[in-house]
Design a protein around this motif. Structure first.
Motif, mmCIF file in Angstrom:
data_model
loop_
_atom_site.group_PDB
_atom_site.id
_atom_site.type_symbol
_atom_site.label_atom_id
_atom_site.label_comp_id
_atom_site.label_asym_id
_atom_site.label_seq_id
_atom_site.Cartn_x
_atom_site.Cartn_y
_atom_site.Cartn_z
ATOM 1 N N ALA A 456 28.373 -1.432 -46.586
ATOM 2 C CA ALA A 456 27.074 -1.715 -47.209
ATOM 3 C C ALA A 456 25.944 -1.491 -46.220
ATOM 4 C CB ALA A 456 27.050 -3.152 -47.734
ATOM 5 N N HIS A 457 26.115 -1.964 -44.999
ATOM 6 C CA HIS A 457 25.075 -1.760 -43.981
ATOM 7 C C HIS A 457 24.931 -0.270 -43.642
ATOM 8 C CE1 HIS A 457 24.213 -5.978 -43.156
ATOM 9 N NE2 HIS A 457 25.516 -6.212 -43.213
ATOM 10 N N GLU A 458 26.064 0.464 -43.669
ATOM 11 C CA GLU A 458 26.004 1.907 -43.402
ATOM 12 C C GLU A 458 25.228 2.621 -44.502
ATOM 13 O OE1 GLU A 458 27.166 6.076 -43.637
ATOM 14 O OE2 GLU A 458 27.878 4.553 -45.044
ATOM 15 N N LEU A 459 25.461 2.229 -45.767
ATOM 16 C CA LEU A 459 24.731 2.824 -46.881
ATOM 17 C C LEU A 459 23.241 2.483 -46.788
ATOM 18 C CD1 LEU A 459 24.612 4.350 -49.531
ATOM 19 C CD2 LEU A 459 25.416 2.285 -50.711
ATOM 20 N N ARG A 460 22.955 1.254 -46.383
ATOM 21 C CA ARG A 460 21.548 0.857 -46.210
ATOM 22 C C ARG A 460 20.863 1.748 -45.167
ATOM 23 N NH1 ARG A 460 17.474 -2.928 -44.747
ATOM 24 N NH2 ARG A 460 16.939 -4.151 -46.575
ATOM 25 N N GLY A 461 21.565 2.006 -44.080
ATOM 26 C CA GLY A 461 21.013 2.879 -43.055
ATOM 27 C C GLY A 461 20.762 4.287 -43.573
ATOM 28 N N ARG A 462 21.669 4.798 -44.397
ATOM 29 C CA ARG A 462 21.483 6.151 -44.942
ATOM 30 C C ARG A 462 20.259 6.217 -45.845
ATOM 31 N NH1 ARG A 462 25.449 8.000 -48.284
ATOM 32 N NH2 ARG A 462 26.869 6.238 -48.189
ATOM 33 N N VAL A 463 20.072 5.185 -46.667
ATOM 34 C CA VAL A 463 18.893 5.160 -47.547
ATOM 35 C C VAL A 463 17.622 5.105 -46.707
ATOM 36 C CG1 VAL A 463 17.670 3.875 -49.342
ATOM 37 C CG2 VAL A 463 20.162 4.077 -49.443
ATOM 38 N N GLN A 464 17.611 4.238 -45.710
ATOM 39 C CA GLN A 464 16.412 4.097 -44.864
ATOM 40 C C GLN A 464 16.115 5.393 -44.102
ATOM 41 O OE1 GLN A 464 18.050 0.711 -42.885
ATOM 42 N NE2 GLN A 464 16.733 -0.763 -43.948
ATOM 43 N N ALA A 465 17.175 6.074 -43.636
ATOM 44 C CA ALA A 465 16.965 7.345 -42.932
ATOM 45 C C ALA A 465 16.389 8.388 -43.878
ATOM 46 C CB ALA A 465 18.282 7.829 -42.341
ATOM 47 N N ALA A 466 16.911 8.442 -45.113
ATOM 48 C CA ALA A 466 16.390 9.403 -46.091
ATOM 49 C C ALA A 466 14.939 9.087 -46.447
ATOM 50 C CB ALA A 466 17.259 9.384 -47.349
ATOM 51 N N SER A 476 20.200 -0.882 -39.057
ATOM 52 C CA SER A 476 21.302 -1.004 -40.012
ATOM 53 C C SER A 476 22.589 -0.421 -39.442
ATOM 54 C CB SER A 476 20.948 -0.296 -41.328
ATOM 55 O OG SER A 476 19.899 -0.968 -41.986
ATOM 56 N N PHE A 477 22.504 0.752 -38.821
ATOM 57 C CA PHE A 477 23.701 1.365 -38.253
ATOM 58 C C PHE A 477 24.239 0.541 -37.072
ATOM 59 C CE2 PHE A 477 21.769 5.428 -40.024
ATOM 60 C CZ PHE A 477 22.631 5.455 -41.114
ATOM 61 N N GLU A 478 23.337 -0.047 -36.298
ATOM 62 C CA GLU A 478 23.786 -0.911 -35.198
ATOM 63 C C GLU A 478 24.484 -2.164 -35.743
ATOM 64 O OE1 GLU A 478 20.149 -1.352 -33.095
ATOM 65 O OE2 GLU A 478 20.445 0.456 -31.860
ATOM 66 N N LYS A 479 23.995 -2.659 -36.872
ATOM 67 C CA LYS A 479 24.654 -3.799 -37.520
ATOM 68 C C LYS A 479 26.079 -3.424 -37.938
ATOM 69 C CE LYS A 479 25.215 -7.728 -39.729
ATOM 70 N NZ LYS A 479 25.418 -8.999 -38.997
ATOM 71 N N VAL A 480 26.251 -2.197 -38.444
ATOM 72 C CA VAL A 480 27.580 -1.723 -38.829
ATOM 73 C C VAL A 480 28.537 -1.845 -37.648
ATOM 74 C CG1 VAL A 480 28.944 0.283 -39.544
ATOM 75 C CG2 VAL A 480 26.712 -0.125 -40.577
ATOM 76 N N LEU A 481 28.099 -1.368 -36.488
ATOM 77 C CA LEU A 481 28.972 -1.363 -35.317
ATOM 78 C C LEU A 481 29.194 -2.760 -34.757
ATOM 79 C CD1 LEU A 481 27.771 1.879 -33.510
ATOM 80 C CD2 LEU A 481 29.742 1.561 -34.992
ATOM 81 N N SER A 482 28.275 -3.666 -35.018
ATOM 82 C CA SER A 482 28.513 -5.057 -34.590
ATOM 83 C C SER A 482 29.595 -5.701 -35.447
ATOM 84 C CB SER A 482 27.219 -5.872 -34.681
ATOM 85 O OG SER A 482 26.876 -6.135 -36.033
ATOM 86 N N VAL A 483 29.710 -5.241 -36.696
ATOM 87 C CA VAL A 483 30.743 -5.764 -37.604
ATOM 88 C C VAL A 483 32.057 -5.025 -37.389
ATOM 89 C CG1 VAL A 483 31.412 -6.022 -40.038
ATOM 90 C CG2 VAL A 483 29.053 -6.449 -39.334
ATOM 91 N N GLU A 484 31.967 -3.704 -37.235
ATOM 92 C CA GLU A 484 33.162 -2.859 -37.116
ATOM 93 C C GLU A 484 32.896 -1.804 -36.041
ATOM 94 O OE1 GLU A 484 35.789 -0.100 -40.072
ATOM 95 O OE2 GLU A 484 34.917 -1.931 -40.920
ATOM 96 N N PRO A 485 33.246 -2.074 -34.790
ATOM 97 C CA PRO A 485 32.833 -1.212 -33.675
ATOM 98 C C PRO A 485 33.333 0.228 -33.752
ATOM 99 C CG PRO A 485 33.605 -3.344 -32.885
ATOM 100 C CD PRO A 485 33.932 -3.290 -34.342
ATOM 101 N N ARG A 486 34.404 0.487 -34.518
ATOM 102 C CA ARG A 486 34.962 1.834 -34.558
ATOM 103 C C ARG A 486 34.660 2.538 -35.878
ATOM 104 N NH1 ARG A 486 39.804 2.639 -34.522
ATOM 105 N NH2 ARG A 486 39.898 4.512 -33.250
ATOM 106 N N PHE A 487 33.543 2.182 -36.487
ATOM 107 C CA PHE A 487 33.122 2.805 -37.758
ATOM 108 C C PHE A 487 32.458 4.139 -37.412
ATOM 109 C CE2 PHE A 487 32.284 1.514 -42.255
ATOM 110 C CZ PHE A 487 31.656 2.681 -42.671
ATOM 111 N N LEU A 488 33.216 5.228 -37.548
ATOM 112 C CA LEU A 488 32.759 6.528 -37.043
ATOM 113 C C LEU A 488 31.490 6.997 -37.749
ATOM 114 C CD1 LEU A 488 33.094 9.009 -35.290
ATOM 115 C CD2 LEU A 488 34.684 9.932 -36.984
ATOM 116 N N ALA A 489 31.360 6.744 -39.048
ATOM 117 C CA ALA A 489 30.173 7.206 -39.774
ATOM 118 C C ALA A 489 28.899 6.636 -39.165
ATOM 119 C CB ALA A 489 30.276 6.824 -41.253
ATOM 120 N N ALA A 490 28.966 5.387 -38.714
ATOM 121 C CA ALA A 490 27.784 4.774 -38.090
ATOM 122 C C ALA A 490 27.497 5.393 -36.728
ATOM 123 C CB ALA A 490 27.985 3.264 -37.955
ATOM 124 N N VAL A 491 28.556 5.700 -35.973
ATOM 125 C CA VAL A 491 28.371 6.379 -34.676
ATOM 126 C C VAL A 491 27.704 7.731 -34.891
ATOM 127 C CG1 VAL A 491 29.556 7.357 -32.684
ATOM 128 C CG2 VAL A 491 30.350 5.193 -33.650
#
Length: 911
Positions: A456-466, A476-491
């Motif tokens: 959800a945080h990753e999708l939020r980041g994509r909307v904000q970037a668009a 938002s993308f940094e929040k993703v990695l704080s929850v799941e450090p190996r989330f490649l899409a956020a990296v």
């Protein structure tokens, strides 16, 4: 007596010791004694039978098959051999061999017949033949009425068919007769677990099995799975430790260790565990499914695909494997293959909702929203409470243009459900329509339901970037990695933001840190290669990185394809062709690899070999429109326009919404003086999908090719009216503006653009084109304003950066060098960006740098007279008459077709 006492032990004595060990339930020790007895007397058939049976009990199925087969060859009584041999063949996955060699065997001993027929029934169930399964169970029960193993199997088969009450009744009958059977307690636990109404009762049954036999591995395994399903990972790991104590190196133990690691998203550990078990059981379908899930989660779709294909080949009845394989095909853009693998699961009343839903996704990808809707409707009827399927049905309706009803349904589902899936669909659909604020509302609903949902945080980041809110997107993308450090899409997303903000070193560190934890991840490796290319790292170093990626993941096409594209971009066609050929040798049925090979063959001048390669792609998957388009391209280049038309028509048949094929077909028909046919294609698409922009775009494209700009303007206006401003207007607004410009109606074009942008301020395409309109009309200040807006929306958009730098130069304003350098870093081989950067450096008084940069631009585009003229002028400005004369001589030598020849002659005289 002393001599005899120290001599070798007799075969008879060893056999007796082996039987004693079997009585103590130590089959491994028994195997040692029986092997010793056979060494003393190799022709002792009875001893060989005992060894085979002991090997079965010691879980050495392959060894048991060897010994028991030899026993049959030595004329052992089949009643003594066949029950154990059948069990060993089943446990080693050789049920087809069992059925092929022994299906018709009947044994003289009733007890042996009952045991053998029970095993045979299980083999027939694996083969999917219910009638022969039931017949074999009946034969076992005829031989020994109420035979426990047959009834246990019968109960398990009822469980598999979801006949849970009947399964429970049968197993209770077995336990009433003999409550000391751990297998019966195991099946009872599985039935209760499947009913999902008595989890404590199921676990009590598993514990009862362990109480009877404290080494009964299946019950330990079931307790692990039961705790995990209950969401009790701590309890599951505790049960796993008990299993480890009983079977520390067992395949089941390793399998569950890998599964726990997978659930905890430790994909590296999960992959290591799965690979260890695969070495022992390379054709175990359940293991292959887990291995595929691990590879899928790590981004290795092709490896996951191969594993699932193997699982389905070994066990065609594996529904979950088929559905997962279909989802991989969909992710890889092979929707037709997805439908083919799902086909056995879609028939009649036996169809499963998961399979129907996947078929709906595949149909949507094939541009068949009506068929997709039918599949989703059937899925919803089977699983009316399944939010995901009902959401997919609404998305299919959205694809058919029923936007108001579809969004109403989606938002209703989102308000009712707790899982956030419908909210995600709403957000994605709104994002696709560039309705950013509405998309963010849907994402916020997802996050409220589950604040730690990384997706959800990753999708939020994509909307904000668009939307252009890059600071918020980064958070938002940094929040993703704080929850799941190996989330490649956020990296990947954060690295992209770093690039947009010209922080290439920061992006590089992100990828390198990620690869420290997952060095085989080809997506991160290829992304790092792209980044290093943008940073100006020599191509040879990037080649080395991609070669490492290929070595680490030889079955992954992505690094190989990236290397092909890198070499191709460097115009090293021969080397690119070699890499493509090597990839095709390793991955002979990968359509992406074959497509790359075909393109490299064509680039190397081998059009017939390229044509043959593209036809190989079609032979593998005839529903891939791109393959038909490639064939059309080759035919068109060879002057065979009729064949090109036929191939493009086939591309449209397999994907009716294929925009590239339709556009290419229209262009060809106009070129062949057949505009009426081109217009008919556009009209047919409008009739079929009146609320979509594609048909209007196509009709207007015909008129633009015919230079009838007034007609194209009328069509674009009609399209906007039909689709509605709130609909998916696509490029209609931008193309209407461009057509108004082409028809010399600047004031109308400007008026329309300003009016549209007042309602749609984030339409980046129109903003950029309005800037170009002002630039054409020499209103550099207004052009600067709109190019700056385009850059704010998308800081890595090279044309906007380049033009903004140019406008600042034209007005003598500062800041051009910084903008031009950003553009050149993003597009280091673009002659336009290099030309602008050189001009900016020259204007800033940095002539040596300017000359070097302009010479790079000339090297990239040696036939462009404007770039050569700019180099000549810079050389004159720098006082380098030798360089200036050389460039002017080349400009004059270009001949009368060069529009700058007269200026070059004038400058020659001034030197």
């Amino acid at each position: 007596m002393a001599v005899v006492g120290c001599g070798p032990e007799s075969a008879q004595s060893l056999v007796a010791k082996g039987q004693a060990e079997l009585a103590r339930k130590d089959p491994r020790a028994a195997v040692v004694h029986f092997k010793g007895a056979l060494q003393a007397d190799p022709n002792a058939t009875a001893t060989r039978v005992l060894l085979g049976r002991a090997l079965v009990e010691a879980n050495d199925s392959r060894g048991a098959i060897v010994e028991l087969t030899k026993a049959l060859e030595q004329q052992a009584d089949p009643s003594d051999v066949m029950p154990a041999l059948a069990r060993a063949q089943l446990e080693s996955g050789q049920y087809k061999k069992l059925l092929g060699a022994h299906a018709g065997v009947n044994l003289s001993s009733n007890a042996a017949q009952a045991a053998f027929k029970s095993h045979l029934a299980l083999a027939w169930s694996f083969a999917g033949d219910r009638q022969k399964t039931d017949a074999a169970i009946a034969a076992a029960l005829t031989a020994v009425p109420d035979y426990a193993d047959a009834l246990i199997l019968q109960s398990r088969l009822m469980l598999n068919r979801r006949e849970l009450d009947s399964a429970l009744a049968v197993i209770e009958k077995v336990l009433a007769r003999d409550p000391s059977l751990p297998q019966a307690w195991q099946v009872k636990g599985e039935v209760l677990a499947a009913k999902q109404t008595d989890v404590p009762g199921a676990e009590a049954a598993f514990r009862k099995a362990i109480e009877i036999d404290d080494k009964f591995v299946p019950a330990y395994s079931s307790l692990v799975i039961s705790r995990i399903r209950a969401g009790d990972m701590v309890g599951g790991k505790k049960q796993l430790s008990l299993l480890q104590a009983v079977a520390p190196g067992g395949a089941e133990t390793r399998f569950l260790q890998a599964q726990v690691a997978y659930l905890e998203k430790d994909y590296v550990k999960a992959r290591e565990g799965v690979q260890q078990v695969l070495r022992v059981a390379p054709e175990n379908p359940n293991l292959l499914q887990l291995a595929a899930a691990v590879e899928w989660s790590g981004g290795s779709l092709v490896i996951a695909q191969k594993m699932l294909e193997t699982a389905v080949r070994i066990e065609p009845s594996l529904e979950e494997a088929r559905v997962n394989l279909a989802h991989i095909y969909i992710r890889l853009g092979q929707a037709a293959r997805a439908l083919a693998v799902l086909e056995p699961l879609l028939k009649g009343d036996s169809a499963k909702a998961t399979a129907l839903s996947a078929a709906g996704e595949a149909s949507l990808q094939l541009g068949q929203p009506a068929l997709a809707g039918a599949y989703f409707s059937r899925a919803v009827a089977l699983a009316p409470e399944d939010t995901r399927t009902r959401t997919a049905l609404a998305m299919a309706q959205l694809a058919q243009g029923e936007s108001n009803a579809a969004f109403a349904q989606l938002e209703s589902l989102a308000s009712q459900s707790k899982d956030g899936y419908a909210d995600a669909a709403v957000a994605s659909a709104r994002l696709g329509r560039r309705e950013f604020d509405a998309a963010l509302v849907a994402v916020d609903n997802m996050i409220r339901k589950n604040p730690n949902n990384a997706s959800a945080h990753e999708l939020r980041g994509r909307v904000q970037a668009a939307k252009g809110d890059l600071a918020a997107a980064r958070k938002s993308f940094e929040k993703v990695l704080s929850v799941e450090p190996r989330f490649l899409a956020a990296v990947l997303a954060l690295a992209e933001l770093d690039v947009r903000e010209d922080k290439l070193d920061q992006a590089k560190v992100r990828y390198e840190d990620f690869l420290q934890t997952d060095p085989r991840n080809h997506q991160a490796i290829t992304a790092l290669a792209d980044l290093r290319l943008k940073a100006g790292v020599p191509a040879i170093d990037i080649e080395a990185s991609l070669a490492d990626a290929i070595r680490l993941a030889p079955d992954e096409p992505a690094p190989r394809l990236k290397l092909v594209e890198l070499l191709f971009s460097q115009r090293q066609i021969k080397r690119a062709l070699v890499v493509a050929q090597e990839a095709a040798t390793t991955l002979p049925n990968d359509v992406q690899v074959l497509d790359a090979l075909g393109r490299m063959l064509w680039a190397d001048g081998n059009s017939q070999q390229a044509l043959a390669t593209f036809r190989r792609v079609i032979a593998i998957d005839a529903t891939l429109p791109v393959a038909h388009i490639r064939v059309a391209d080759v035919h068109r280049a060879d002057g065979n326009l009729s064949a090109a038309v036929a191939s493009l028509r086939r591309a449209i048949e397999v994907d009716p919404r294929q925009r590239e094929a339709r556009t290419g077909l229209v262009e060809l028909l106009v070129q062949m003086k057949r505009p009426k046919e081109a217009l008919d294609i556009a009209k047919e698409l409008q009739s079929r999908e009146p609320k979509l922009a594609a048909g209007y775009q196509l009709e207007a494209a015909v008129y633009r090719r015919l230079l009838n700009h007034e007609a194209s303007v009328a069509v674009y206006r009609r399209g906007l009216q039909a689709v509605g401003e709130a609909g998916e207007t696509g490029d209609l607004p931008m193309n209407l503006f461009v057509s108004l410009l082409a028809s010399k109606n600047w004031k109308q074009a400007e008026s329309f653009a300003l009016q549209w942008l007042s309602k749609h301020p984030s339409d980046g395409a129109l903003i950029y084109n309005l800037g170009e309109g002002y630039m054409i009309n020499n209103d550099f200040k207004s052009a600067e304003t709109y190019f700056a807006k385009a850059v704010a929306l998308r800081p890595d958009f090279v044309p906007a950066l380049n033009n903004l730098a140019s406008m600042l130069l034209r007005q003598g304003k500062p800041g051009a060098v910084d903008l031009a350098q950003r553009a050149a870093r993003l597009a280091p081989n673009s002659p336009a960006t290099l030309d602008t950067l050189a001009s900016a450096l020259a204007a800033d008084g940095r002539l040596p740098e300017a000359l070097k940069t302009q010479q790079r631009a000339v090297a990239v585009a040696p036939a462009d007279p404007t770039i050569r003229m700019n180099l000549a002028k810079m050389a004159i400005q720098a006082g380098d008459k030798v360089l200036a004369k050389a460039e002017l001589d080349r400009l004059v030598a270009m001949g009368s077709g060069n529009p700058l020849r007269s200026e070059a002659l004038r400058l020659q005289k001034s030197l």
